[in-house]
Write an enzyme that holds these catalytic residues in place. Structure first.
Site, PDB file in Angstrom:
ATOM      1  CB  THR A 146      -2.174   4.267 -22.884  1.00 33.32           C
ATOM      2  OG1 THR A 146      -1.666   4.368 -24.210  1.00 33.32           O
ATOM      3  CG2 THR A 146      -3.648   4.572 -22.874  1.00 33.32           C
ATOM      4  NE  ARG A 196      -4.408  -3.991 -21.195  1.00 28.33           N
ATOM      5  CZ  ARG A 196      -4.663  -3.518 -22.431  1.00 28.33           C
ATOM      6  NH1 ARG A 196      -5.441  -2.464 -22.588  1.00 28.33           N
ATOM      7  NH2 ARG A 196      -4.156  -4.098 -23.488  1.00 28.33           N
ATOM      8  CD  GLU A 254      -4.938   4.857   0.217  1.00 31.75           C
ATOM      9  OE1 GLU A 254      -4.958   5.428   1.315  1.00 31.75           O
ATOM     10  OE2 GLU A 254      -5.904   4.244  -0.250  1.00 31.75           O
ATOM     11  CE1 TYR A 259      -4.252   0.697  -0.448  1.00 28.71           C
ATOM     12  CE2 TYR A 259      -4.412  -1.372   0.747  1.00 28.71           C
ATOM     13  CZ  TYR A 259      -4.982  -0.410  -0.064  1.00 28.71           C
ATOM     14  OH  TYR A 259      -6.265  -0.555  -0.504  1.00 28.71           O
ATOM     15  CE  LYS A 293      -4.851   2.837 -26.240  1.00 26.99           C
ATOM     16  NZ  LYS A 293      -5.867   3.895 -26.418  1.00 26.99           N
ATOM     17  CG  ASP A 335      -6.148  11.019 -25.024  1.00 29.62           C
ATOM     18  OD1 ASP A 335      -5.153  10.280 -25.018  1.00 29.62           O
ATOM     19  OD2 ASP A 335      -7.303  10.623 -24.795  1.00 29.62           O
TER      20      ASP A 335
HETATM   21  C1  LIG Z   1      -6.795   4.118 -25.629  1.00 28.45           C
HETATM   22  C2  LIG Z   1      -7.152   5.526 -25.387  1.00 28.45           C
HETATM   23  C3  LIG Z   1      -7.226   6.022 -24.081  1.00 28.45           C
HETATM   24  C4  LIG Z   1      -7.020   5.204 -22.869  1.00 28.45           C
HETATM   25  O1  LIG Z   1      -7.728   4.051 -22.772  1.00 28.45           O
HETATM   26  P1  LIG Z   1      -7.713   3.158 -21.444  1.00 28.45           P
HETATM   27  O2  LIG Z   1      -8.111   1.829 -21.939  1.00 28.45           O
HETATM   28  O3  LIG Z   1      -8.683   3.795 -20.523  1.00 28.45           O
HETATM   29  O4  LIG Z   1      -6.325   3.178 -20.880  1.00 28.45           O
HETATM   30  C5  LIG Z   1      -7.496   7.369 -23.928  1.00 28.45           C
HETATM   31  N1  LIG Z   1      -7.696   8.170 -24.986  1.00 28.45           N
HETATM   32  C6  LIG Z   1      -7.615   7.723 -26.252  1.00 28.45           C
HETATM   33  C7  LIG Z   1      -7.819   8.681 -27.379  1.00 28.45           C
HETATM   34  C8  LIG Z   1      -7.349   6.388 -26.493  1.00 28.45           C
HETATM   35  O5  LIG Z   1      -7.283   5.958 -27.758  1.00 28.45           O
END
Ligand SMILES: *Cc1c(COP(=O)(O)O)cnc(C)c1O
Length: 400
Positions: A205, A214, A65, A63, A208, A179
């Site tokens: 993320t 993940r 936090e 933990y 990807k 994003d």
């Molecule tokens: C994949 C993605 C995310 C994040 O997805 P999670 O599965 O919640 O991690 C955020 N924004 C965009 C544009 C994405 O393609």
């Protein structure tokens, strides 16, 4: 069903195959599934064995936090170092003033819970070019005076021009968030303009193009550091996943190497080759190509729906996902497009020649009276030529 006689002593030392053969068998099957098809879902990748090791490691017990040096629990001296390394590496990799590496996923400042809390106005792309219509963004920004403008996307094949969005944001006194969930790996490799210098916030993320665990992370300027940290914890999340944060640190370290830059370069080349081959085969590729790791097949001039094309490609061992195209008249569950990405297959070693073959298989599979068995065999041959996780034993032992 008979329940196995487990002793406490046995459970304290036994592995998964022993303790839970059902789950072990399913994990083995998932590995075989990943190995025996060509993964073309643009948001997926195959992470590094070193990342698996970190994800399956002891800080899952801890933990923590709070933030490094400011925890609500004792015994955090080691995980403090882990999180600080992850933070420092993320800042260095993307040139950011502040990084929050506790975000469990790439959404968090976006549409899930926030759809109920915020009024969201959508901008779109131009009907002629399918590229972001910056005049429309400016017009909508002036009309609605948003507090925050968001750029980035999950099926946009072209460069996200954060500098242009920043001009618009400044004009209406809005903050700007990019994003970069999809293209973070390209940014890390210097193959996509870095949005960090133009944005107040950048979310991403790690799983990807960035090819890590993940998870997610947030970058911002110093001015918003405290607000972002408080929003993540205690605002949205509870205890951080310290094993995943260790894996993020490893992912950022790998992403700063020359080898990673070469990998991303190959991801880009493969995407270009695929776009060319699909077009030569008579298919429509949205915007005529790609600047990134993904492209969108526009099926509106064919008899295919996105759903049917997705299913047909699965029959020849190509995994893609249906996706709506701009101004799509079909619902997202059917859609008129298919999104195709190169990061995962490139991770298992696919080069331009291999992607030419993938392009051919796609064109023939969507053409008139294809020999599906022969096409599936061609995909399988590519999988055999470019094995996934060759020789990696850490979890192949799950396979019965
Ligand atoms: C994949 C993605 C995310 C994040 O997805 P999670 O599965 O919640 O991690 C955020 N924004 C965009 C544009 C994405 O393609």
């Amino acid at each position: 069903m008979a329940v196995a006689e487990e002793t406490f002593q046995h459970l304290r030392t036994a592995g998964l195959t022993d303790v839970d053969p059902e789950i072990a068998e399913l994990l083995g099957r998932e590995l075989e599934r990943e190995r025996n098809q060509i993964e073309l879902i643009a948001s997926e990748n195959f992470t590094w064995p070193s990342v698996f090791e970190a994800v399956g490691s002891v800080p899952t017990n801890k933990y923590a936090e709070g933030y490094p040096g400011k925890r609500y629990y004792g015994g955090c001296e080691v995980v403090d170092e882990i999180e600080q390394l992850a933070i420092d590496r993320a800042k260095e990799l993307f040139g950011a003033e502040h990084a929050n590496v506790q975000a469990h996923a790439g959404h968090g400042l976006k549409v899930n819970f926030s759809g109920r809390l915020y009024t969201i106005v959508h901008y779109g792309v131009s009907r002629e070019t399918n590229v972001v219509d910056y005049d429309e963004v400016l017009r909508l920004a002036k009309e609605h005076r948003p507090k925050l403008i968001v750029c980035g996307g999950s099926a946009y094949p072209r460069t996200v021009e954060a500098d242009k969005f920043r001009e618009i944001a400044d004009e209406v006194d809005a903050l700007l968030l990019c994003d970069m969930a999809h293209f973070a790996g390209l940014v890390a490799a210097g193959l996509h303009p870095n949005p960090v210098q133009h944005c107040h916030f950048v979310t991403s993320t790690t799983h990807k193009t960035l090819a890590g665990p993940r998870a997610g992370f947030i970058l911002c300027d110093e001015e918003h550091a405290q607000a972002v940290d408080r929003a993540v914890f205690p605002g949205i999340q509870g205890g951080p996943l310290m094993h995943t944060i260790a894996a993020k640190a490893a992912c950022f370290k790998i992403a700063s190497t020359e080898a990673f830059r070469e990998y991303q370069g190959q991801v880009r080349k493969n995407a270009d080759v695929l776009a060319e081959n699909l077009q030569e085969g008579g298919l429509d590729v949205l915007t005529g190509g790609t600047d990134t790791h993904l492209l969108q097949l526009d099926l509106r001039s064919t008899e295919w729906t996105g759903k049917e094309a997705e299913e047909r490609l699965a029959e020849v061992k190509l995994t893609v996902n249906r996706n709506t195209v701009p101004f799509d008249e079909r619902p997202p569950t059917v859609a008129s497009g298919v999104r195709i990405g190169t990061p995962a297959a490139t991770m298992r070693g696919f080069d331009e020649g291999d992607f030419r073959e993938v392009g051919q298989v796609i064109v023939e599979a969507l053409g008139a009276s294809p020999d599906l068995v022969a096409l599936a065999a061609r995909s399988e041959a590519l999988c055999t030529k470019r094995p996934l996780y060759p020789g990696f034993r850490g979890f192949t032992s799950y396979a019965a």
